[in-house]
Structure formats: structure tokens, C-alpha cells
Design a protein around this motif. Structure first.
Motif, PDB file in Angstrom:
ATOM      1  N   TYR A 135     -35.309 -21.999  61.041  1.00  0.00           N
ATOM      2  CA  TYR A 135     -36.777 -22.065  61.154  1.00  0.00           C
ATOM      3  C   TYR A 135     -37.185 -23.351  61.871  1.00  0.00           C
ATOM      4  O   TYR A 135     -38.086 -23.346  62.712  1.00  0.00           O
ATOM      5  N   SER A 139     -38.844 -23.871  65.573  1.00  0.00           N
ATOM      6  CA  SER A 139     -40.055 -24.672  65.796  1.00  0.00           C
ATOM      7  C   SER A 139     -39.832 -25.694  66.916  1.00  0.00           C
ATOM      8  O   SER A 139     -40.749 -25.984  67.687  1.00  0.00           O
ATOM      9  N   SER A 174     -46.105 -18.307  52.255  1.00  0.00           N
ATOM     10  CA  SER A 174     -45.090 -18.234  53.301  1.00  0.00           C
ATOM     11  C   SER A 174     -45.530 -17.383  54.487  1.00  0.00           C
ATOM     12  O   SER A 174     -44.693 -16.874  55.222  1.00  0.00           O
ATOM     13  N   GLU A 176     -46.659 -18.247  57.323  1.00  0.00           N
ATOM     14  CA  GLU A 176     -46.174 -18.771  58.607  1.00  0.00           C
ATOM     15  C   GLU A 176     -44.700 -18.397  58.854  1.00  0.00           C
ATOM     16  O   GLU A 176     -44.289 -18.200  59.997  1.00  0.00           O
ATOM     17  N   HIS A 179     -44.785 -15.002  60.223  1.00  0.00           N
ATOM     18  CA  HIS A 179     -45.228 -15.064  61.617  1.00  0.00           C
ATOM     19  C   HIS A 179     -44.073 -15.467  62.530  1.00  0.00           C
ATOM     20  O   HIS A 179     -43.883 -14.895  63.592  1.00  0.00           O
ATOM     21  N   SER A 180     -43.290 -16.473  62.074  1.00  0.00           N
ATOM     22  CA  SER A 180     -42.192 -16.922  62.934  1.00  0.00           C
ATOM     23  C   SER A 180     -41.116 -15.839  63.028  1.00  0.00           C
ATOM     24  O   SER A 180     -40.531 -15.637  64.089  1.00  0.00           O
TER      25      SER A 180
END
Ligand SMILES: [Mn+2]
Length: 324
Positions: A135, A139, A174, A176, A179-180
Motif C-alpha cells: 500500500y 502510494s 478503510s 481509502e 479505493h487503492s
């Protein structure tokens, strides 16, 4: 003593500054460790860098075995000029084993989501709230203005699914993370293939061994703690390949009233490993840390010297204060 840079800009500039990167992970790598190492190497190579993947291994988990050939155990010497080291999925050099041999003195960055670790390295991009290191790598790729290649997306989803138990361990804040994950699927990753990679291909005997551990599990502290164990002879009889503790924890955690699960394994004479899982209330990282181990609040582990019976009773005893 230099200031330690923990910013996104700091890690991006570190990954841009050198021409060769040694990419390390922890001993006994898992899908998050291997997935983040491979994805980061692929991203850096797309940007003209040379990468050397190092791991102390062993690649004993079925789901990562096919990647073993990409990794060397130690760097070949002499180390080229303009090289740097990136350590993923752990925050201290003691966890990487012999793969750090010959690399001391090189610029060093840690990218990790564990809370424990020593304050070393020029860059420490460490976020204990992140669900996986993949993750964080995602990013970094995205903050660099890029997006993962299809191969990188698959590796990143593999790491994310490994550390979240295929999203089972994620709570209400959670959004996000999902989304990732959606961006990884849009970039070419297949959840179906990642699930098959994580859960398929186990030897029949490994399921039989799991049956042994299930039947011998003991219920303690009014059922709040379940503990089970296995010795050397039994593990040799069934084989060490495909021993995925995750499925075992998953089954034991379904028991009514359980708060924590402990699995003790005799690895060799005088040496054991202990795995901990917590449902919600117990901080098992703190219990593991009291024996020199580490991990996350709800999932932790340790390697310890001693025999099975002795270690098992010590660890069970350590839960006394939290359950009374
Ligand atoms: Mn991880």
C-alpha cells in the motif's frame, strides 16, 4: 547524526538519487514483503534504475515460492558506487538477516508499516496505520505521478490481500484502502488470480497437519485464549511445505468467545516460533514484545530459544494479566 526524513518527498527523492538500489526485506518473507520488493524494483527499473533483489529467505510459503529465483541471498562484492539500500516490511536491519552483509555504510531507507524498529537510516517512510507495505509502495508510485504497470498492480494487490487476510482484517475507516485496491484492479490486477495464488496449491499433507493442530487446541481462560502447538517430528512427517498459519488462525478465531489464538512451533531443538492473533481487545504485539518479538496489535510473532512445553507455558502465563 542526521535528521531522519519520514516524508513522502523524502522517500521519492531518495529513490531518484542513486543509480543502483539493493532492495531488501525481512527473513521468512511473506506475500507483502516479496510483493513490495518486486513491485518497487519493477517501478525503479522502468525509471532507468538498476535493482538487486536480496532476501535471506527461506521461501517456504507456497504462494511466494515461484519468486525465489529472482532473489539473491547476499550482494556480490565489490558494491558499485552510487548504490543505496531500501529495506521493506521491517524497520530494523536485524530482521533482514545475512542479506545486509557487505552493505553497511550505504545510504539506507526503510519503508514499513510496523511500529517497532530502531531509529536508523536516512529515510524512514514508516506508517503503522498502513495495511501493507505494498500500500505504501503504491502510494509512492502514485505520488511520483506514475501508476503501477499491470505486473506491479498484481504484485501490489497480492501484498495488500496477504496482510489484510483478503480485506477481512480491515475495519470501518478503510475506505481509502478499497479505493487503492480498485485502482490496482483498474491497472490490471485480478482479485481472482491473487486469491488463487494465496490459497491454492497446498500439499494434501499440509491440511492433515492443520487437522492435528486443530484437534489438539486447548481452550484456556474461560475460552478467551486458544492455544495449539506442533513439534519437530510431526512437522517433518507432514512436511514443511504449505504450512499456512493464516487458515489455522482463521478457523480458531471463529470459535465463540475467543479473544486470542496462539500457535507454538518447535522449529529445531532449543528453538521455537510463536504466532499470535487477537480478535480486537488484546494487544498481542505487546505480549510478543515482552518475549523479544514484534508485529501488529492484532497479529504478532516471535522467535525464541527454548523447548516447546516450556515456551508454551510461559506464553500462556503471559496472558494471565490481560484476562484477569
Ligand atoms: Mn507487511
Amino acid at each position: 547524526m542526521h535528521a531522519i526524513d519520514s516524508s513522502m518527498a523524502g522517500v521519492i527523492s531518495f529513490l531518484d538519487r542513486y543509480s543502483l538500489y539493493f532492495i531488501l526485506g525481512h527473513k521468512e518473507p511473506d506475500g507483502d514483503c516479496v510483493g513490495s520488493q518486486l513491485a518497487l524494483a519493477s517501478f525503479l527499473e522502468r525509471h532507468g534504475k538498476t535493482c538487486v533483489l536480496l532476501s535471506a529467505g527461506p521461501f517456504s510459503r507456497t504462494e511466494i515460492a515461484s519468486h525465489a529465483s529472482r532473489f539473491a541471498e547476499t550482494a556480490s562484492t565489490p558494491v558499485p558506487a552510487d548504490s543505496a539500500v531500501v529495506v521493506l516490511d521491517c524497520s530494523s536491519l536485524s530482521r533482514v538477516g545475512q542479506s545486509a552483509d557487505g552493505l553497511s555504510g550505504l545510504p539506507l531507507a526503510f519503508i514499513d508499516h510496523h511500529a517497532s524498529g530502531e531509529a536508523s537510516g536516512e529515510v524512514r517512510f514508516v506508517n503503522p496505520a498502513a495495511p501493507s507495505v505494498t500500500y505504501l509502495v503504491q502510494s509512492i508510485i502514485e505520488a511520483s505521478g506514475d501508476r503501477p504497470s499491470p505486473l506491479e498492480a498484481e504484485l501490489l494487490l497480492f501484498g495488500l490481500c496477504t496482510d489484510t487476510g483478503f480485506f477481512r482484517h480491515l475495519g470501518e475507516k478503510s475506505g481509502e484502502v478499497f479505493h487503492s485496491a480498485a485502482r490496482l484492479v483498474a491497472a490490471g490486477a485480478s482479485p481472482k488470480e491473487v486469491f488463487a495464488m494465496m490459497n491454492g496449491g497446498k500439499p494434501f499433507a499440509s491440511r492433515k497437519l492443520m487437522g492435528e493442530l486443530l484437534s489438539r487446541a486447548e481452550s484456556l481462560y474461560d475460552g478467551k485464549l486458544l492455544v495449539t502447538w506442533t513439534g519437530i517430528e510431526e512437522q517433518q512427517r507432514y512436511g514443511l511445505v504449505g504450512r499456512d498459519s493464516d487458515m489455522l488462525y482463521q478457523l480458531l478465531m471463529t470459535v465463540e468467545g475467543v479473544e486470542a489464538v496462539v500457535v507454538v512451533r518447535q522449529e529445531k531443538p532449543g528453538e521455537c516460533t510463536v504466532g499470535f492473533r487477537s480478535r480486537e481487545l488484546i494487544d498481542v504485539a505487546a505480549i510478543a514484545a515482552s518475549f523479544g518479538g514484534g508485529g501488529h496489535r492484532l497479529a504478532a510473532g516471535l522467535h525464541i530459544f527454548g523447548e516447546l512445553d516450556e515456551i508454551k507455558s510461559k506464553v500462556v502465563e503471559a496472558f494471565k494479566s490481560v484476562f484477569s
